[in-house]
Scaffold this motif. Structure first.
Motif, mmCIF file in Angstrom:
data_model
loop_
_atom_site.group_PDB
_atom_site.id
_atom_site.type_symbol
_atom_site.label_atom_id
_atom_site.label_comp_id
_atom_site.label_asym_id
_atom_site.label_seq_id
_atom_site.Cartn_x
_atom_site.Cartn_y
_atom_site.Cartn_z
ATOM 1 N N THR A 41 0.837 -1.195 0.000
ATOM 2 C CA THR A 41 0.000 0.000 0.000
ATOM 3 C C THR A 41 0.871 1.243 0.000
ATOM 4 O O THR A 41 2.038 1.200 0.430
ATOM 5 N N THR A 42 0.334 2.343 -0.493
ATOM 6 C CA THR A 42 1.063 3.606 -0.451
ATOM 7 C C THR A 42 1.205 4.063 1.001
ATOM 8 O O THR A 42 0.495 3.612 1.894
ATOM 9 N N ARG A 43 2.132 4.996 1.228
ATOM 10 C CA ARG A 43 2.408 5.457 2.591
ATOM 11 C C ARG A 43 1.690 6.767 2.867
ATOM 12 O O ARG A 43 1.634 7.646 1.995
ATOM 13 N N PRO A 44 1.147 6.933 4.090
ATOM 14 C CA PRO A 44 0.523 8.215 4.428
ATOM 15 C C PRO A 44 1.553 9.319 4.500
ATOM 16 O O PRO A 44 2.748 9.067 4.694
ATOM 17 N N SER A 79 1.185 13.851 13.479
ATOM 18 C CA SER A 79 0.781 12.458 13.600
ATOM 19 C C SER A 79 0.124 12.220 14.947
ATOM 20 O O SER A 79 0.351 12.955 15.913
ATOM 21 N N ALA A 80 -0.673 11.162 15.014
ATOM 22 C CA ALA A 80 -1.214 10.714 16.294
ATOM 23 C C ALA A 80 -0.169 9.957 17.104
ATOM 24 O O ALA A 80 -0.430 9.564 18.239
ATOM 25 N N ASP A 81 1.021 9.755 16.537
ATOM 26 C CA ASP A 81 2.121 9.117 17.251
ATOM 27 C C ASP A 81 2.718 10.077 18.285
ATOM 28 O O ASP A 81 2.199 11.172 18.504
ATOM 29 N N ILE A 82 3.847 9.676 18.852
ATOM 30 C CA ILE A 82 4.430 10.400 19.990
ATOM 31 C C ILE A 82 5.876 10.769 19.707
ATOM 32 O O ILE A 82 6.644 9.967 19.154
ATOM 33 N N LEU A 83 6.245 11.997 20.059
ATOM 34 C CA LEU A 83 7.635 12.449 20.080
ATOM 35 C C LEU A 83 7.733 13.527 21.144
ATOM 36 O O LEU A 83 7.170 14.619 20.984
ATOM 37 N N ASP A 98 2.653 11.910 38.733
ATOM 38 C CA ASP A 98 2.714 12.094 37.273
ATOM 39 C C ASP A 98 3.931 12.929 36.907
ATOM 40 O O ASP A 98 4.189 13.982 37.508
ATOM 41 N N VAL A 99 4.687 12.456 35.948
ATOM 42 C CA VAL A 99 5.894 13.146 35.486
ATOM 43 C C VAL A 99 5.683 13.750 34.105
ATOM 44 O O VAL A 99 6.080 14.887 33.838
ATOM 45 N N ALA A 100 5.064 12.993 33.197
ATOM 46 C CA ALA A 100 4.872 13.483 31.822
ATOM 47 C C ALA A 100 3.755 12.706 31.158
ATOM 48 O O ALA A 100 3.511 11.536 31.459
ATOM 49 N N GLU A 101 3.072 13.378 30.250
ATOM 50 C CA GLU A 101 2.092 12.749 29.379
ATOM 51 C C GLU A 101 2.442 13.105 27.943
ATOM 52 O O GLU A 101 2.774 14.254 27.635
ATOM 53 N N PHE A 102 2.365 12.128 27.073
ATOM 54 C CA PHE A 102 2.678 12.344 25.669
ATOM 55 C C PHE A 102 1.513 11.840 24.816
ATOM 56 O O PHE A 102 0.963 10.762 25.086
ATOM 57 N N SER A 103 1.163 12.619 23.816
ATOM 58 C CA SER A 103 0.158 12.150 22.855
ATOM 59 C C SER A 103 0.627 12.500 21.449
ATOM 60 O O SER A 103 1.667 12.019 21.008
ATOM 61 N N ASP A 104 -0.088 13.375 20.754
ATOM 62 C CA ASP A 104 0.161 13.582 19.326
ATOM 63 C C ASP A 104 1.439 14.371 19.046
ATOM 64 O O ASP A 104 1.891 15.180 19.857
ATOM 65 N N ILE A 105 1.975 14.125 17.833
ATOM 66 C CA ILE A 105 3.013 14.981 17.273
ATOM 67 C C ILE A 105 2.286 16.080 16.504
ATOM 68 O O ILE A 105 1.661 15.820 15.469
ATOM 69 N N ALA A 106 2.337 17.290 17.032
ATOM 70 C CA ALA A 106 1.596 18.387 16.395
ATOM 71 C C ALA A 106 2.182 18.701 15.028
ATOM 72 O O ALA A 106 3.394 18.599 14.809
ATOM 73 N N SER A 107 1.315 19.093 14.105
ATOM 74 C CA SER A 107 1.812 19.518 12.800
ATOM 75 C C SER A 107 2.690 20.751 12.969
ATOM 76 O O SER A 107 2.335 21.675 13.698
ATOM 77 N N GLY A 152 6.179 4.932 17.146
ATOM 78 C CA GLY A 152 5.686 4.801 15.784
ATOM 79 C C GLY A 152 4.574 3.778 15.733
ATOM 80 O O GLY A 152 4.745 2.647 16.206
ATOM 81 N N SER A 153 3.419 4.159 15.207
ATOM 82 C CA SER A 153 2.300 3.223 15.031
ATOM 83 C C SER A 153 1.355 3.756 13.967
ATOM 84 O O SER A 153 1.199 3.165 12.905
ATOM 85 N N GLU A 154 0.751 4.925 14.234
ATOM 86 C CA GLU A 154 -0.143 5.527 13.243
ATOM 87 C C GLU A 154 0.601 5.811 11.948
ATOM 88 O O GLU A 154 0.033 5.713 10.855
ATOM 89 N N ARG A 155 1.886 6.138 12.052
ATOM 90 C CA ARG A 155 2.675 6.422 10.850
ATOM 91 C C ARG A 155 2.966 5.170 10.031
ATOM 92 O O ARG A 155 3.502 5.258 8.930
ATOM 93 N N PHE A 156 2.631 3.981 10.561
ATOM 94 C CA PHE A 156 2.704 2.756 9.769
ATOM 95 C C PHE A 156 1.482 2.606 8.871
ATOM 96 O O PHE A 156 1.366 1.625 8.140
ATOM 97 N N GLY A 157 0.545 3.572 8.974
ATOM 98 C CA GLY A 157 -0.703 3.468 8.242
ATOM 99 C C GLY A 157 -1.786 2.751 9.026
ATOM 100 O O GLY A 157 -2.773 2.289 8.441
ATOM 101 N N LEU A 158 -1.626 2.688 10.359
ATOM 102 C CA LEU A 158 -2.573 1.976 11.212
ATOM 103 C C LEU A 158 -3.575 2.942 11.842
ATOM 104 O O LEU A 158 -3.253 4.114 12.064
#
Length: 759
Positions: free
Chosen positions: A256-259, A382-386, A353-362, A325-331
């Motif tokens: 499949t093509t890549r997002p 991405s919905a992934d994390i960095l 609580d020390v940190a919370e991580f969610s989306d990689i903002a555009s 990496g997960s959503e960037r696999f096309g999942l």
């Protein structure tokens, strides 16, 4: 033999067989289109792929494919030649494609070279299974197409119907049914059903997944395919694969093509296989998996509502970067992480609580809904994390990784890769055609290929994802261009995320194509770093963004082409090619030359400035009827610091465009010849008719045979005249001037801001 020759005056003479291709192309052109100068777009190939080591006949269709000749692929191990008819002339739109025995299975880009340059691409699949093509209607059980196991059928969806296939299965056999659609650029949202021999449904997939079927008993089974809303037609094509798989083998799907957002994965230097794997059960605090930092771990969000828990020791002052990496696999996943400090008193735990991580903002603002013009329809985020993890005290830390909406999903194929590392500053780049607010929400601008008219400049927006605290400048370069084409990168300044690449064709640039190398360059910790810049495009052009959801993806390569036949309606260029100098705080006057090659609606062109701090400059007007103008930039008001800059001006211009007017005289000549041929045959037919009436009895049979043969020739000649007349009518209509609004970008302008003298 060349299909085009030049006469003594230099005008083009198009041979008659080429006119068929011209006319077929014009049939697909929407004359109502009002946004974006015509660009060649390859829309369909049939079939959409082939088997390794085979030859396959491919038929193409698209928009503005005038004089289409070479069909090319992103891998040299796939080649194509035009199919020839019995007279040795190329058949319009048909090619014989050879897939080398050494070509790896996978997905490649197919494009065709045209009068206007290289077309947009279409995904072309190469696999190991036998390939077949749907050639007749199969919309009922009675007409179901026999599909042997371990084969792939290339088909176009029948509108308002269900396509049927049958295969033979053995009890206990594991059969995989996979229907490739959106992942190969199709518009089809497929519903795929496995049914028994009577057509009773056994297994249904509505979300684009594959069917993993254990055959209950020996016999025939039916596969039914339909579009979710029962749409159909050439753009709703699919590749239906049916193959046997070992019971314990992982499910492997068609390529499949890549997002678009996958450009930022993987991090540089990451091994293909993780060094650690998730060890279940690890979804409870008491069963957290022990890991040590740095960490590279592979796991999956399975079963539904899975929360994977990991524990590690860290010391005060440690700084780590966490990436998933997960959503960037096309999942269809949305990873989330919670990191807590764990302190224990006896059997009791205190969690902080020390940190919370969610989306990689555009890195740049994107369209709010995928349609509107408050930003580009591409999302580099991405919905992934960095994210950055700073340790404030020694001790034990617990990391919980989950899929935010994993309660509605239970699929072991929803995998992830968790990387926790020391800072490794870096960047990743993606680009797309410049986006502007044109008419009616049209998205044609963001799906056009790098096909340049002479004298045109095309701008690509370039966006950077910065990793692990990297803040330096990024210089953009594009190399390996066709003759007469230059590229100038407008740097991504330190701490910012957006730059531009300007690609310019000289007026006299000859027709040509080259695969360019597009990169970003910076210095990180004293070391020169070069990273590729990926290019994104829409799978299909979107004439009305309010009525169709855009489908963006990454493309595999960066072909750049020049028409060599058509020129830009207007070129704006600096009067001097030398850098212009100005003292910081003063105003800079930039003389501009206008090279006008067409007519325009309106008398002025409103221009904006692109490039670094100069993008804050106010817009200004230039006259469309003049041969020159000037722009004034106030470096004081813009607070432009000393340094070297590259800028350009851009705006929307409405030009009166005529599509391929040179085709009209040739088609007029073709019609004249067809008319003469018919007149000649009419005269011969009249003579034969008279001769047949006067023939003696013994000659009557032979005379009637001659009369019958000539009557057939007359019928064919009349049909040829009707076709030639229709082709001429279509070409004449297309060649009429019509208003088209397009993005105009000036040639790049070099500016040097000098330090102000100290008082």
């Amino acid at each position: 033999m060349n299909d085009r020759v030049r006469n003594k005056t230099g005008t083009t003479i198009v041979s008659l067989w080429t006119l068929v291709a011209v006319w077929l192309c014009l049939q697909s052109v929407s004359l109502a289109q009002s946004v974006g100068l015509p660009a060649p777009r390859l829309l369909t190939t049939m079939p959409m792929g082939g088997q390794v080591g085979s030859q396959v006949e491919v038929t193409i269709s698209g928009e503005y494919l005038d004089d289409a000749d070479h069909l090319t692929f992103s891998d040299p191990r796939i080649t194509a030649v035009r199919k020839l008819d019995s007279a040795g002339q190329p058949v319009p739109g048909k090619y014989v494609v050879t897939i080398g025995a050494d070509c790896p299975a996978g997905l490649y880009e197919a494009r065709v070279m045209t009068r206007l340059g290289i077309s947009s691409s279409r995904a072309f699949s190469v696999g190991a299974l036998r390939e077949v093509v749907q050639t007749k209607a199969n919309t009922s059980l009675m007409t179901a197409l026999e599909l042997p196991l371990n084969s792939i059928c290339n088909a176009a969806m029948t509108a308002r119907a269900v396509d049927h296939y049958v295969f033979e299965g053995r009890k206990g056999q594991r059969v995989i049914v996979d229907c490739a659609t959106r992942g190969i650029d199709s518009k089809l949202d497929a519903v795929v059903i496995i049914a028994d021999a009577a057509g009773r449904d056994l297994l249904v997939e509505r979300r684009g997944g594959a069917l993993d079927f254990k055959v209950p008993s020996d016999g025939r089974y039916v596969i039914k395919v339909h579009e979710m809303t029962f749409k159909g037609g050439p753009a709703y094509y699919y590749r239906l694969g049916v193959w046997e798989s070992p019971a314990d083998a992982p499910l492997v799907r068609m390529p499949t093509t890549r997002p678009v957002n996958s450009f930022s994965w993987p991090p540089q230097g990451l091994p293909e296989v993780a060094t650690t794997t998730e060890a279940e059960p690890n979804n409870e605090r008491a069963k957290g998996q022990k890991i040590s930092l740095p960490c590279d771990l592979a796991g999956s969000f399975f079963p539904a509502a899975d929360v994977d828990v990991f524990e590690f020791e860290a010391k005060k002052g440690d700084v780590c970067w966490v990436e998933v990496g997960s959503e960037r696999f096309g999942l269809p996943t949305d990873p989330a992480i919670l990191v807590q400090h764990v302190s224990r008193t006896g059997d009791e735990e205190k969690l902080t609580d020390v940190a919370e991580f969610s989306d990689i903002a555009s890195p740049v603002k994107v369209s709010s809904n995928g349609y509107a013009y408050d930003g580009p329809p591409y999302n580099a985020g991405s919905a992934d994390i960095l994210g950055k993890l700073e340790i404030k005290e020694d001790g034990l830390y617990r990391l919980q990784l989950s899929d935010l909406f994993g309660g509605t999903r239970s699929d072991p194929r929803n995998i992830y890769r968790l990387v926790i590392r020391k800072a490794a500053p870096d960047f990743a780049l993606v680009s797309w055609a410049l986006h502007m607010e044109l008419r009616n929400g049209d998205r044609n601008a963001v799906s056009k290929p790098l096909a340049l008219r002479g004298g045109a400049t095309m701008a690509l927006e370039v966006v950077a994802i910065r990793r692990d605290g990297f803040t330096g400048d990024i210089d953009l370069t594009m190399e390996g261009l066709p003759e007469g084409v230059t590229a100038h990168g407008l740097r991504i300044p330190a701490g910012q995320s957006r730059g531009l690449m300007l690609v310019t064709a000289r007026d006299d640039a000859p027709r040509g194509i080259a695969n360019a190398t597009f990169t970003g360059r910076s210095t990180i910790d004293g070391v020169a770093v070069i990273r590729p810049c990926r290019v994104a495009s829409m799978a299909f052009p979107i004439p009305d963004a309010w009525g169709e959801i855009p489908s963006p993806r990454l493309v595999a390569d960066v072909p750049v082409a020049v028409s060599g036949l058509e020129l830009a309606p207007l070129t704006i260029s600096p009067a001097s090619k030398e850098p212009l100098t100005v003292v910081a705080g003063e105003k800079l006057t930039i003389p501009l030359n206008h090279t006008r090659r067409g007519e325009f609606s309106g008398s002025t062109l409103n221009l904006r400035t692109m490039g670094a701090v100069f993008e804050r400059a106010p817009a200004f007007n230039v006259p469309l009827t003049a041969d020159s103008s000037q722009a004034i930039l106030d470096t004081g008001a813009l607070k432009a610091p000393p340094g070297d800059y590259l800028i350009a001006f851009y705006g929307g211009v409405v030009t009166k465009y005529r599509h391929n007017p040179d085709a009209v005289p040739a088609l007029e000549e073709a019609r004249r010849q067809a008319e003469q041929e018919l007149q000649k045959i009419d005269a011969e037919l009249k003579n034969l008719t008279d001769a047949s009436k006067a023939a003696l009895a013994e000659d009557k049979s032979e005379a009637e045979k001659s009369l019958e043969s000539m009557t057939a020739k007359q019928k064919a000649a009349a049909a040829a005249l009707a076709t030639a007349t229709e082709r001429l009518k279509t070409a004449t209509e297309a060649a009429k001037p019509r208003d088209i609004v397009d993005i105009l970008v000036s040639e790049p302008i070099a500016i040097r801001v000098l330090p102000a003298e100290k008082k």
